[in-house]
Design a protein around this motif. Structure first.
Motif, PDB file in Angstrom:
ATOM      1  N   THR A 309     -13.694  44.088  13.685  1.00 60.47           N
ATOM      2  CA  THR A 309     -12.805  42.921  13.718  1.00 60.47           C
ATOM      3  C   THR A 309     -12.254  42.736  15.126  1.00 60.47           C
ATOM      4  O   THR A 309     -12.080  43.702  15.866  1.00 60.47           O
ATOM      5  CB  THR A 309     -11.646  43.085  12.729  1.00 60.47           C
ATOM      6  OG1 THR A 309     -10.940  44.300  13.026  1.00 60.47           O
ATOM      7  CG2 THR A 309     -12.160  43.127  11.308  1.00 60.47           C
ATOM      8  N   MET A 310     -11.977  41.482  15.467  1.00 59.36           N
ATOM      9  CA  MET A 310     -11.409  41.134  16.770  1.00 59.36           C
ATOM     10  C   MET A 310     -10.057  40.465  16.556  1.00 59.36           C
ATOM     11  O   MET A 310      -9.924  39.601  15.683  1.00 59.36           O
ATOM     12  CB  MET A 310     -12.350  40.195  17.534  1.00 59.36           C
ATOM     13  CG  MET A 310     -13.689  40.817  17.854  1.00 59.36           C
ATOM     14  SD  MET A 310     -14.732  39.759  18.875  1.00 59.36           S
ATOM     15  CE  MET A 310     -16.187  40.792  19.012  1.00 59.36           C
ATOM     16  N   TRP A 311      -9.072  40.873  17.390  1.00 56.68           N
ATOM     17  CA  TRP A 311      -7.691  40.461  17.188  1.00 56.68           C
ATOM     18  C   TRP A 311      -7.091  39.943  18.487  1.00 56.68           C
ATOM     19  O   TRP A 311      -7.403  40.447  19.565  1.00 56.68           O
ATOM     20  CB  TRP A 311      -6.845  41.623  16.667  1.00 56.68           C
ATOM     21  CG  TRP A 311      -7.361  42.230  15.413  1.00 56.68           C
ATOM     22  CD1 TRP A 311      -8.333  43.185  15.300  1.00 56.68           C
ATOM     23  CD2 TRP A 311      -6.960  41.920  14.069  1.00 56.68           C
ATOM     24  NE1 TRP A 311      -8.555  43.495  13.995  1.00 56.68           N
ATOM     25  CE2 TRP A 311      -7.725  42.733  13.212  1.00 56.68           C
ATOM     26  CE3 TRP A 311      -6.018  41.046  13.530  1.00 56.68           C
ATOM     27  CZ2 TRP A 311      -7.568  42.684  11.828  1.00 56.68           C
ATOM     28  CZ3 TRP A 311      -5.871  40.997  12.151  1.00 56.68           C
ATOM     29  CH2 TRP A 311      -6.637  41.806  11.312  1.00 56.68           C
ATOM     30  N   LYS A 316      -2.213  36.310  13.169  1.00 56.42           N
ATOM     31  CA  LYS A 316      -2.051  37.517  12.366  1.00 56.42           C
ATOM     32  C   LYS A 316      -3.256  37.802  11.494  1.00 56.42           C
ATOM     33  O   LYS A 316      -3.207  38.664  10.626  1.00 56.42           O
ATOM     34  CB  LYS A 316      -0.785  37.385  11.487  1.00 56.42           C
ATOM     35  CG  LYS A 316       0.502  37.350  12.296  1.00 56.42           C
ATOM     36  CD  LYS A 316       1.722  37.367  11.402  1.00 56.42           C
ATOM     37  CE  LYS A 316       2.992  37.384  12.226  1.00 56.42           C
ATOM     38  NZ  LYS A 316       4.213  37.431  11.385  1.00 56.42           N
ATOM     39  N   GLU A 317      -4.301  37.085  11.742  1.00 51.31           N
ATOM     40  CA  GLU A 317      -5.565  37.322  11.067  1.00 51.31           C
ATOM     41  C   GLU A 317      -6.653  37.545  12.113  1.00 51.31           C
ATOM     42  O   GLU A 317      -6.517  37.096  13.259  1.00 51.31           O
ATOM     43  CB  GLU A 317      -5.944  36.135  10.169  1.00 51.31           C
ATOM     44  CG  GLU A 317      -4.964  35.897   9.035  1.00 51.31           C
ATOM     45  CD  GLU A 317      -5.363  34.705   8.191  1.00 51.31           C
ATOM     46  OE1 GLU A 317      -6.371  34.046   8.563  1.00 51.31           O
ATOM     47  OE2 GLU A 317      -4.681  34.431   7.186  1.00 51.31           O
ATOM     48  N   ALA A 318      -7.690  38.234  11.718  1.00 51.99           N
ATOM     49  CA  ALA A 318      -8.783  38.525  12.649  1.00 51.99           C
ATOM     50  C   ALA A 318      -9.488  37.236  13.050  1.00 51.99           C
ATOM     51  O   ALA A 318      -9.820  36.402  12.197  1.00 51.99           O
ATOM     52  CB  ALA A 318      -9.781  39.495  12.016  1.00 51.99           C
ATOM     53  N   VAL A 319      -9.696  37.056  14.356  1.00 51.89           N
ATOM     54  CA  VAL A 319     -10.379  35.855  14.834  1.00 51.89           C
ATOM     55  C   VAL A 319     -11.875  35.936  14.572  1.00 51.89           C
ATOM     56  O   VAL A 319     -12.561  34.917  14.569  1.00 51.89           O
ATOM     57  CB  VAL A 319     -10.119  35.649  16.338  1.00 51.89           C
ATOM     58  CG1 VAL A 319      -8.666  35.336  16.587  1.00 51.89           C
ATOM     59  CG2 VAL A 319     -10.546  36.873  17.148  1.00 51.89           C
ATOM     60  N   MET A 320     -12.385  37.162  14.330  1.00 49.74           N
ATOM     61  CA  MET A 320     -13.800  37.323  13.998  1.00 49.74           C
ATOM     62  C   MET A 320     -13.988  38.647  13.274  1.00 49.74           C
ATOM     63  O   MET A 320     -13.376  39.661  13.626  1.00 49.74           O
ATOM     64  CB  MET A 320     -14.678  37.276  15.255  1.00 49.74           C
ATOM     65  CG  MET A 320     -16.167  37.400  14.957  1.00 49.74           C
ATOM     66  SD  MET A 320     -17.204  37.187  16.403  1.00 49.74           S
ATOM     67  CE  MET A 320     -17.003  35.443  16.697  1.00 49.74           C
ATOM     68  N   THR A 321     -14.833  38.654  12.266  1.00 47.58           N
ATOM     69  CA  THR A 321     -15.188  39.853  11.510  1.00 47.58           C
ATOM     70  C   THR A 321     -16.697  39.907  11.376  1.00 47.58           C
ATOM     71  O   THR A 321     -17.318  38.923  10.942  1.00 47.58           O
ATOM     72  CB  THR A 321     -14.536  39.853  10.122  1.00 47.58           C
ATOM     73  OG1 THR A 321     -13.108  39.740  10.268  1.00 47.58           O
ATOM     74  CG2 THR A 321     -14.845  41.137   9.376  1.00 47.58           C
ATOM     75  N   SER A 475       0.662  35.984  27.271  1.00 46.12           N
ATOM     76  CA  SER A 475      -0.078  36.523  26.121  1.00 46.12           C
ATOM     77  C   SER A 475      -0.599  35.426  25.207  1.00 46.12           C
ATOM     78  O   SER A 475      -1.576  35.645  24.494  1.00 46.12           O
ATOM     79  CB  SER A 475       0.829  37.466  25.324  1.00 46.12           C
ATOM     80  OG  SER A 475       1.973  36.780  24.850  1.00 46.12           O
ATOM     81  N   ASN A 476       0.020  34.255  25.222  1.00 50.33           N
ATOM     82  CA  ASN A 476      -0.449  33.180  24.334  1.00 50.33           C
ATOM     83  C   ASN A 476      -1.733  32.527  24.826  1.00 50.33           C
ATOM     84  O   ASN A 476      -2.264  31.643  24.160  1.00 50.33           O
ATOM     85  CB  ASN A 476       0.646  32.118  24.167  1.00 50.33           C
ATOM     86  CG  ASN A 476       1.150  31.594  25.505  1.00 50.33           C
ATOM     87  OD1 ASN A 476       0.588  31.896  26.558  1.00 50.33           O
ATOM     88  ND2 ASN A 476       2.207  30.821  25.466  1.00 50.33           N
ATOM     89  N   LEU A 477      -2.238  32.942  25.985  1.00 59.52           N
ATOM     90  CA  LEU A 477      -3.505  32.411  26.488  1.00 59.52           C
ATOM     91  C   LEU A 477      -4.695  33.293  26.124  1.00 59.52           C
ATOM     92  O   LEU A 477      -5.813  33.026  26.567  1.00 59.52           O
ATOM     93  CB  LEU A 477      -3.445  32.255  28.015  1.00 59.52           C
ATOM     94  CG  LEU A 477      -2.425  31.249  28.558  1.00 59.52           C
ATOM     95  CD1 LEU A 477      -2.531  31.167  30.070  1.00 59.52           C
ATOM     96  CD2 LEU A 477      -2.630  29.879  27.943  1.00 59.52           C
ATOM     97  N   ILE A 478      -4.475  34.352  25.353  1.00 56.74           N
ATOM     98  CA  ILE A 478      -5.572  35.228  24.929  1.00 56.74           C
ATOM     99  C   ILE A 478      -6.294  34.554  23.771  1.00 56.74           C
ATOM    100  O   ILE A 478      -5.725  34.339  22.699  1.00 56.74           O
ATOM    101  CB  ILE A 478      -5.040  36.604  24.514  1.00 56.74           C
ATOM    102  CG1 ILE A 478      -4.354  37.295  25.694  1.00 56.74           C
ATOM    103  CG2 ILE A 478      -6.169  37.476  23.988  1.00 56.74           C
ATOM    104  CD1 ILE A 478      -3.744  38.632  25.359  1.00 56.74           C
ATOM    105  N   THR A 479      -7.551  34.207  23.978  1.00 54.55           N
ATOM    106  CA  THR A 479      -8.372  33.566  22.957  1.00 54.55           C
ATOM    107  C   THR A 479      -9.759  34.201  22.956  1.00 54.55           C
ATOM    108  O   THR A 479     -10.137  34.901  23.891  1.00 54.55           O
ATOM    109  CB  THR A 479      -8.510  32.052  23.205  1.00 54.55           C
ATOM    110  OG1 THR A 479      -9.059  31.846  24.523  1.00 54.55           O
ATOM    111  CG2 THR A 479      -7.173  31.355  23.109  1.00 54.55           C
ATOM    112  N   LEU A 480     -10.487  33.933  21.905  1.00 49.92           N
ATOM    113  CA  LEU A 480     -11.847  34.470  21.813  1.00 49.92           C
ATOM    114  C   LEU A 480     -12.761  33.830  22.835  1.00 49.92           C
ATOM    115  O   LEU A 480     -13.613  34.489  23.431  1.00 49.92           O
ATOM    116  CB  LEU A 480     -12.392  34.268  20.394  1.00 49.92           C
ATOM    117  CG  LEU A 480     -13.705  34.965  20.056  1.00 49.92           C
ATOM    118  CD1 LEU A 480     -13.545  36.474  20.155  1.00 49.92           C
ATOM    119  CD2 LEU A 480     -14.186  34.575  18.667  1.00 49.92           C
ATOM    120  N   ASP A 481     -12.587  32.534  23.069  1.00 50.36           N
ATOM    121  CA  ASP A 481     -13.350  31.809  24.077  1.00 50.36           C
ATOM    122  C   ASP A 481     -12.383  31.341  25.158  1.00 50.36           C
ATOM    123  O   ASP A 481     -11.592  30.411  24.934  1.00 50.36           O
ATOM    124  CB  ASP A 481     -14.074  30.608  23.459  1.00 50.36           C
ATOM    125  CG  ASP A 481     -14.983  29.905  24.458  1.00 50.36           C
ATOM    126  OD1 ASP A 481     -15.183  30.448  25.564  1.00 50.36           O
ATOM    127  OD2 ASP A 481     -15.488  28.811  24.137  1.00 50.36           O
TER     128      ASP A 481
END
Length: 588
Positions: A309-311, A316-321, A475-481
């Motif tokens: 999982t990726m957080w 508060k939920e996984a952005v990818m599983t 910290s609010n700029l942390i994204t998967l892409d």
């Protein structure tokens, strides 16, 4: 005086009149105008080819030769992509076309200069090559130490420590090392010069260690809480909010200390302000396997059901599983570029994934035993620990790792390992201490002094620390892409604009009403019109009243948000924010 030779482009025999005539024309064409025709020209024929020799002065040679042509492969390496097609801008946009032309010229110039400066990178990465009929896996560390120079041989050493099992971590510049033993032994030192910084007994079990933004501060996950120590062994902080921590990670560009606990909680702590950003349960059970993706600062966690999982701290939920293994995951690591991820499980498989497209599996390899640790090097070598045996594989991404590149048998079971940045060194921590292995071709030979400098001075470290704090990423700029940060959600924005326009500009609805027929002279035309108009006005009044209430609530929400932002408590870094302009009141 210098000499410049020029070959005739005919390439044929001197008896061929056509070629010789074309040769003379080309020689006359390429001959500079500022050169005298007969004083410094000498022609000879060698193997049927006319060779013209010009004798030039230094000034003329420098003016004539020009800059060296850049290799097209280097230009392609530093290319910034296809340029903007300027033909689509018509004559009406001549100013814009001129600006785009200047911008493209600057981009091409930057590409060329970047390709030229690569010649300044004089260091090259070595590699271990075997003779015909042999392989490199049988070469031991003793053989390598006897073959290399004294400086390189001194980097390979063993430490016998009785307080294991140990955890270890290198600094980003690869100069300092911290060791933490399960029985409470904590030590940090310069592993190149063997100079000890500190060595203490914390009187508690240590589960993991981690460096912070400099080698002056380190974090240790102890039995109950997380403690922060300086390079002299002095306890600076005790973070009681972070309890029962099993794994530590530090995000250098965000100044966030990330932890995972026995109860399955993930936490992000801002060390510049000393405040906890967020803490929430993952509901995945005990999290003992965690690493960060240096490309997008996303945390990757492995679980007992074979999933990864990726957080991020924004959800508060996984952005990818991703289901990576049919059995529990034992180790995860992401390469320094953030493109590839390696996972190992109890199914004895090592799988290579595309970290940017996690649904795609690139390679998979079968091992004789289940791997407990896996690490990438800066040159994409993959180290895997199988009990007390460490195997290093080469070309794992392209699928050419049929045999191991190097093999080493340690004194005890390997509990942790990491490749040293900018060095051909693999550090392994075992139950009985620490060992430094020489792995040729593992590290990047050329380092960026502005990014991570192993030879940084005291003043340079202070300047780099101040600059890093000022350029801290929220910290609010942390994204998967990461590329989604600069984009605009056009459909959502358009819906909000339309909804707001509907609320502000309210129109009366058109109501079609036909009154029923009444007896005793009450259904005349005048009576019907009055009843119809009364019903229409009542319905329109109710609609407008509801719309006005909805508009007032929307406006009140926006004003409340603005007041909340204004009433927000001041922080340490607020002095760097732009100041608000105060309007002066004029009295009459």
């Amino acid at each position: 005086m210098g000499k410049f030779n020029k070959m005739g482009r005919g390439g044929g025999s001197s008896n061929n009149n056509n070629n010789s005539h074309w040769n003379q024309q080309q020689q006359h064409k390429f001959k500079p105008k500022w050169m005298k025709p007969e004083s410094n020209v000498k022609r000879e024929e060698k193997d049927g080819v006319t060779v013209t020799e010009y004798t030039l002065s230094r000034r003329q040679l420098k003016r004539y030769a020009g800059r060296k042509v850049v290799d097209p492969k280097l230009l392609q390496k530093y290319s910034k992509g296809e340029g903007v097609v300027q033909k689509r801008y018509g004559r009406k946009n001549s100013i814009l076309r001129h600006k785009m032309k200047k911008k493209e010229e600057k981009i091409h110039q930057a590409e060329e200069e970047a390709a030229r400066t690569e010649t300044l990178l004089t260091e090259s990465s070595g590699v271990l090559e075997a003779e015909e009929g042999t392989y490199t896996a049988h070469i031991t560390q003793k053989d390598i130490r006897n073959a290399v120079d004294i400086t390189t041989a001194a980097k390979g050493f063993d430490l016998q420590l009785p307080f294991g099992p140990y955890k270890m971590r290198f600094t980003p510049n690869g100069r300092h090392l911290v060791l933490g033993g399960r029985k409470g032994h904590l030590a940090s030192f310069d592993w190149v010069t063997k100079k000890l910084h500190t060595e203490i007994n914390v009187m508690e079990s240590i589960h993991d260690v981690c460096w912070l933004h400099t080698e002056q501060m380190m974090a240790a996950a102890q039995k109950e809480w997380v403690y922060i120590y300086d390079n002299q062994g002095t306890e600076i902080h005790c973070l009681k909010k972070l309890d029962r921590v099993l794994k530590l990670e530090f995000l250098p560009y965000h100044f966030l200390l990330c932890t995972s606990s026995e109860s399955g909680f993930l936490s992000w702590l801002d060390i510049t302000l000393g405040k906890e950003v967020i803490q929430f349960p993952t509901r995945k059970g005990r999290i003992e396997i965690m690493c960060q993706n240096p490309y997008n600062a996303v945390l990757c966690c492995g679980h007992a059901k074979g999933t990864v999982t990726m957080w991020t701290p924004n959800k508060k939920e996984a952005v990818m599983t991703v289901l990576c293994h049919p059995r529990p995951v034992k180790a995860i690591d992401v390469d320094p570029s953030g493109r590839y991820m390696a996972t190992t499980g109890l199914d004895r498989m090592v799988k290579i994934w595309d970290a940017r497209n996690m649904g795609e599996q690139l390679q998979s390899y079968l091992l004789p035993h289940g791997a407990m640790n896996v690490k990438f090097s800066q040159k994409n070598l993959l180290a895997v620990s199988l009990g007390n045996v460490v195997e290093v594989f080469k070309d794992v991404i392209s699928g050419g790792a049929s045999k191991s590149y190097m093999t080493h048998k340690a004194d005890g079971i390997v509990t942790d390992m990491q490749f040293c940045p900018y060095e051909d060194i693999l550090g392994i921590a075992t139950y009985k201490g620490y060992s430094s292995l020489i792995i040729p071709g593992a590290g990047e030979p050329n380092f960026d002094a502005l990014e991570s400098n192993p030879y940084m001075s005291l003043s340079g470290r202070r300047e780099a620390e101040v600059k890093a704090v000022l350029t801290k990423v929220p910290s609010n700029l942390i994204t998967l892409d990461p590329f989604t940060i600069g984009q605009v959600d056009v459909p959502t924005l358009q819906e909000k604009v339309d909804a707001k326009a509907k609320l502000i500009h309210v129109k009366k609805p058109e109501i079609d009403f036909t009154p029923r027929y009444r007896m005793k002279g009450k259904s005349g035309s005048a009576q019907k019109f009055k009843r119809k108009q009364k019903v229409k006005e009542g319905q329109q009044r109710e609609y407008l009243k509801a719309a006005m209430e909805q508009r007032d609530t929307l406006l009140s929400d926006t004003t409340d948000n603005n007041t909340k932002q204004e009433d927000k408590p001041s922080e340490v870094l607020d002095r760097f924010k732009p100041k608000k302009k105060v309007q002066k009141k004029t009295e009459f």
